[in-house]
Design an enzyme around this catalytic site. Structure first.
Site, short mmCIF file in Angstrom:
data_model
loop_
_atom_site.label_atom_id
_atom_site.label_comp_id
_atom_site.label_asym_id
_atom_site.label_seq_id
_atom_site.Cartn_x
_atom_site.Cartn_y
_atom_site.Cartn_z
N LYS A 188 0.85 -1.20 0.00
CA LYS A 188 0.00 0.00 0.00
C LYS A 188 0.88 1.25 0.00
O LYS A 188 1.71 1.42 0.89
CB LYS A 188 -0.90 -0.02 1.24
N ASP A 246 -2.74 9.99 4.14
CA ASP A 246 -4.14 9.57 4.26
C ASP A 246 -4.90 10.54 5.17
O ASP A 246 -4.85 10.42 6.39
CB ASP A 246 -4.21 8.14 4.81
N ASP A 251 -12.25 6.78 3.59
CA ASP A 251 -11.07 6.53 4.42
C ASP A 251 -10.62 5.07 4.34
O ASP A 251 -9.53 4.72 4.77
CB ASP A 251 -11.37 6.94 5.87
N GLU A 294 -9.43 3.54 1.94
CA GLU A 294 -8.88 3.72 0.59
C GLU A 294 -7.81 2.70 0.23
O GLU A 294 -7.60 2.40 -0.94
CB GLU A 294 -8.29 5.14 0.46
N LYS A 296 -10.64 12.24 8.37
CA LYS A 296 -10.23 11.75 9.69
C LYS A 296 -10.28 12.91 10.68
O LYS A 296 -10.01 14.05 10.31
CB LYS A 296 -8.77 11.26 9.62
N ASP A 298 1.56 6.05 5.86
CA ASP A 298 0.59 5.12 5.27
C ASP A 298 1.11 4.48 3.96
O ASP A 298 0.41 3.69 3.34
CB ASP A 298 -0.74 5.85 5.04
N ARG A 333 -7.58 -0.58 0.67
CA ARG A 333 -8.12 -1.78 0.01
C ARG A 333 -8.57 -1.48 -1.41
O ARG A 333 -8.53 -2.34 -2.29
CB ARG A 333 -9.24 -2.36 0.87
#
Ligand code: BES
Ligand code: ZN
Ligand code: ZN
Length: 463
Positions: free
Chosen positions: A228, A233, A310, A312, A240, A251, A314
């Site tokens: 990833k 993020d 959020d 994101e 968030k 991230d 996956r």
């Protein structure tokens, strides 16, 4: 750091000699010019591999804390018969953890006049064979590669955009046999990676799809590592809260880990073919962001019903897992800081692993213990699949009834929807718990560099 060997105990004013002692009393003794640190290890019979790793790190951490640039240890003091670690393995473990303990993110700090407190030389007292010396060298190569991952992850999001991450991958591969290919937005569009494009929409930073390939064996089918690469993020329009956003520059840790694992495989000349795939995006809220209720058509043809922007990671990984199929891999492992829920489940001591393959789960768990990148298995039962069935699309990117229970499993079961038709074994590593080092593991604050040590062991040993 330099690691050198000496048959006799070295002496010198600038030198710190670290002796392991039983009990719990730490003491710094001065004998004339000599400085000796008594580093307590508790009871001999209670030594474990986990404690040994920490002890090795503490040698360096103590030297740093005492602003000492040169330290010495006796190799034999680290040999504990009951741990059944042979000298080569011990040497590697020592070198890896010396390097890891010596790392600190100082790139943005003004250097103090006397310089940063890094240990410059580690003297190992003993008479190591050539193969043990080589194991030290290997360990150093591994430790440095772990630190390279930590450096990328620690870098602030504004200085580590998808474009920059891709450039860093290219730079890191220079001088090795790793081939790095970077796909830009237009090529990602041609591939119809609707997941990657969807998440990237909100940012002025364009996405990249980074491919790093190492071919160390002519004929073997490759292992594909997917990482990833969310360079920051914010959560997107499902924004968030401010506190939860802190650290979200990390991230892309999974992406950095797989890129450097491939480079490490090349540096260690492993007889394997390994490929890293990293979808890199920035998840931002803006007038052009993807929205809740958007339906994204992924490269696989499956549509994702976005219920929370959020979740994101996956979404971008779904396209990378589809892209992986073209390599006809023997194994695919994805590594991602996927869910806060994995941290709720496990704390910060182990990454969560998910696979249908019991043999692989056992092997990875064992190698986790061996390497120090600890993992713990969570279930991937088919019962969970109903929770990501879409209403208007094929798969929802969060629990379709918005349940917060089992969030980490939910992420894994989502990813499974994109690999279940493929014939190869697959594992998902949710490394969110191991994104950052914790206070008592003798590592500097920030990225922990997981799970490079585990992945390289898996590549060495074979699956
Ligand atoms: N990057 C985060 C997960 C994360 C959180 C990693 C904290 C490390 C530390 C991920 O993209 C995310 O935001 N996940 C959500 C999923 C939720 C919306 C279903 C989460 O964990 O809250
Ligand atoms: Zn997120
Ligand atoms: Zn994320």
């Amino acid at each position: 750091m330099k690691i050198s060997f000496s048959k006799a105990k070295p002496e010198g004013r600038e030198l710190l000699f670290v002796d392991l002692v039983l009990g719990d009393r730490k003491e710094l003794v001065r004998e004339g010019e000599k400085k000796i640190l008594m580093l307590p290890i508790g009871k001999r019979e209670e030594m474990t591999r986990r404690k040994l790793i920490l002890t090795i790190r503490k040698v360096v951490a103590e030297a740093k804390a005492n602003k000492i640039k040169k330290a010495a240890v006796t190799f034999d003091e680290f040999v504990f018969q009951k741990l059944k670690i042979d000298n080569g393995e011990l040497a590697e473990l020592m070198a890896v953890n010396f390097e890891m303990a010596n790392y600190q993110f100082v790139t943005y700090k003004t250097p103090p006049k006397e310089g940063f407190d890094f240990v410059e030389e580690m003297i190992v007292v003993g008479n190591p064979s050539k193969s043990v010396q080589d194991a030290f060298t290997r360990g150093q190569i591994i430790g440095k590669e772990v630190n390279a991952v930590r450096e990328l992850a620690n870098t602030p999001g504004g200085d580590m955009t998808p474009r920059i991450l891709a450039e860093k991958a290219q730079q890191a591969a220079k001088g090795t046999s790793v081939k790095v290919t970077v796909l830009k937005k237009s090529e990602i569009e041609k591939l119809k990676m609707g997941g990657v494009l969807g998440v990237a929409k909100g940012s002025i930073e364009e996405p990249r799809f980074i491919i790093a390939e190492y071919r160390g064996s002519g004929k073997l089918k490759p292992i594909v590592l997917v990482g990833k690469g969310v360079t920051f993020d914010t959560g997107g329009v499902s924004l968030k809260p401010a506190d939860s956003m802190i650290g979200m520059n990390l991230d892309m840790s999974g992406g950095a880990a797989v890129i450097h694992t491939v480079i490490l495989a090349a540096k260690l000349k492993l007889k394997r073919n390994v490929i890293a795939l990293v979808p890199a995006v920035e998840n931002m809220p803006s007038g052009s962001s993807y929205r809740p209720n958007d339906l994204l058509r992924t490269m696989s043809g499956k549509t994702i019903e976005v219920l929370n922007t959020d979740a994101e990671g996956r979404v971008i990984l779904s396209d990378a897992l589809t892209y992986a199929k073209r390599y006809d891999p023997t194994l695919v492992i994805d590594v991602a800081t996927l869910t806060g829920a994995a941290m709720v489940a496990l704390g910060q001591r182990a990454s969560a692993i998910f696979t249908k393959d019991d043999t692989l789960a056992k092997q990875v768990s064992d190698l986790g213990e061996e390497s120090g990148d600890y993992v713990w298995r969570l279930p991937l039962w088919e019962e969970y699949e109903s929770e990501v069935k879409g209403t208007f699309g094929d798969v929802t990117n969060i629990h379709n009834k918005n349940s917060r229970y089992g969030g980490s499993i939910n992420g894994a079961i989502f990813l499974y929807q994109f690999v279940k038709e493929a014939g190869y074994p697959w594992m998902h590593i949710d490394m969110a718990p191991r994104m950052e080092a914790v206070a008592d593991e003798a590592l500097s604050q920030g990225a922990a560099g997981a799970p490079v040590r585990l992945l390289i062991k898996l590549l060495e040993r074979g699956v």
